[in-house]
Design an enzyme around this catalytic site. Structure first.
Site, PDB file in Angstrom:
ATOM      1  N   ARG A  78       0.727  -1.111   0.152  1.00 43.72           N
ATOM      2  CA  ARG A  78       0.025  -0.163   0.169  1.00 43.72           C
ATOM      3  C   ARG A  78       0.993   1.247   0.069  1.00 43.72           C
ATOM      4  O   ARG A  78       0.191   2.367  -0.109  1.00 43.72           O
ATOM      5  CB  ARG A  78      -0.933   0.065   1.247  1.00 43.72           C
ATOM      6  N   HIS A 148      -8.835  -3.519   1.943  1.00 43.10           N
ATOM      7  CA  HIS A 148      -9.386  -2.675   3.151  1.00 43.10           C
ATOM      8  C   HIS A 148     -10.219  -1.503   2.665  1.00 43.10           C
ATOM      9  O   HIS A 148     -10.054  -0.452   2.943  1.00 43.10           O
ATOM     10  CB  HIS A 148      -8.092  -2.078   3.822  1.00 43.10           C
ATOM     11  N   GLU A 254     -14.018  -5.376   4.791  1.00 41.77           N
ATOM     12  CA  GLU A 254     -12.676  -5.986   4.246  1.00 41.77           C
ATOM     13  C   GLU A 254     -12.825  -7.505   3.872  1.00 41.77           C
ATOM     14  O   GLU A 254     -12.965  -8.195   4.850  1.00 41.77           O
ATOM     15  CB  GLU A 254     -11.480  -5.534   4.992  1.00 41.77           C
TER      16      GLU A 254
END
Length: 279
Positions: A78, A148, A254
């Site tokens: 990420r 997420h 998620e």
């Protein structure tokens, strides 16, 4: 469909849109045809590639969930720059594919060769997010992963999540396991704020997120578990990249594989998908 610097904008023929950032392979926005924005993106989020993850949208969690291991929290996917592989507009959809490969930065902390591909497809009132991993090395590897997803809400007290009844979960706040007895999870209930739960064995059962008349169906494939998270007012106040009231405007639901890490032998592939549909 346009790509400007690090931002890719997908527009389906029916007007549905999605926006992605190459910084972190991050989905920033999803606006179904004829509907408002469905994802929460913090107005205080930083965009520092390699340093700070974007707060909101759909971060890619790989190869470690949270602090359940020796790597940086939620891994490194990420925060690293991804590359655009392809983007196209079909007769009724728009699609983009991003890729992340191992490099010096990843091998310094996780000694495995891999290739990740993130595919995002938007059409009508549906969004499909697919994460694929290939073990490109000559030794086995294992990882945990999640998409997420931050859903935007107007009133957290009016939100419920259906489809989790009968599942065991780990409460990361209380550090204890429990059983979800009710079919409906009322996220705004007193005592349920600061919500951080990993539900095990969700697999392909659909989840229904309801807020007044708005309903979003969430389905997953390849992911065994699901996480439901909201920081609540006290924890949110301590997050530098969230406004103090941000907790009341979002709920994370998620798709994840946490309880049992995914294992890939050399040359093997894994694919996980989360699909969201606005009813």
């Amino acid at each position: 469909m346009t790509a400007t610097n690090d931002v890719i904008r997908l527009t389906a023929p029916d007007g549905a849109t999605a926006t992605m950032s190459l910084n972190g392979g991050h989905l920033l926005s999803w606006q179904p045809a004829g509907a408002p924005e469905q994802l929460y993106l913090s107005p205080r989020s930083e965009y520092a590639s390699g340093k700070k993850a974007i707060r909101g949208g759909v971060p890619v969690i790989f190869p470690q969930f949270s602090d359940r291991g020796p790597l940086p929290r939620h891994g490194f996917a990420r925060t690293l720059p991804w590359e655009l592989v392809s983007q196209e507009q079909g007769q009724d959809d728009a699609l983009a594919v991003l890729r992340l490969r191992d490099g010096d930065a990843t091998r310094a902390i996780w000694p495995h060769a891999f290739e990740l591909e993130l595919s995002v497809r938007v059409s009508g009132r549906s969004l499909d997010i697919e994460l694929a991993c290939e073990n490109t090395g000559d030794a086995p590897l294992q990882f945990t992963a999640a998409l997420h997803t931050y859903l935007r809400v107007a009133d957290l007290d009016a939100v419920s999540v259906e489809g989790l009844a009968g599942l065991r979960y780990f409460d990361s706040v209380k550090q204890a396991e429990a059983l979800q007895r009710m079919d409906l999870l009322l996220t705004g209930e007193k005592g349920v704020l600061d919500l951080d739960r990993i539900y095990f064995g969700v697999k392909e059962r659909p989840l229904l997120v309801t807020e007044d008349r708005r309903q979003v169906v969430i389905q997953q494939q390849g992911f065994d578990d699901a996480v439901v998270w909201n920081p609540g007012p006290e924890r949110c106040a301590k997050l530098a990249d969230m406004p103090p009231e941000g907790w009341s405007e979002m709920l994370c639901v998620e798709a994840a594989s946490i309880g049992r890490p995914i294992e890939l032998q050399a040359g093997e592939n894994w694919v996980g998908r989360q699909s969201l549909s606005l009813l």
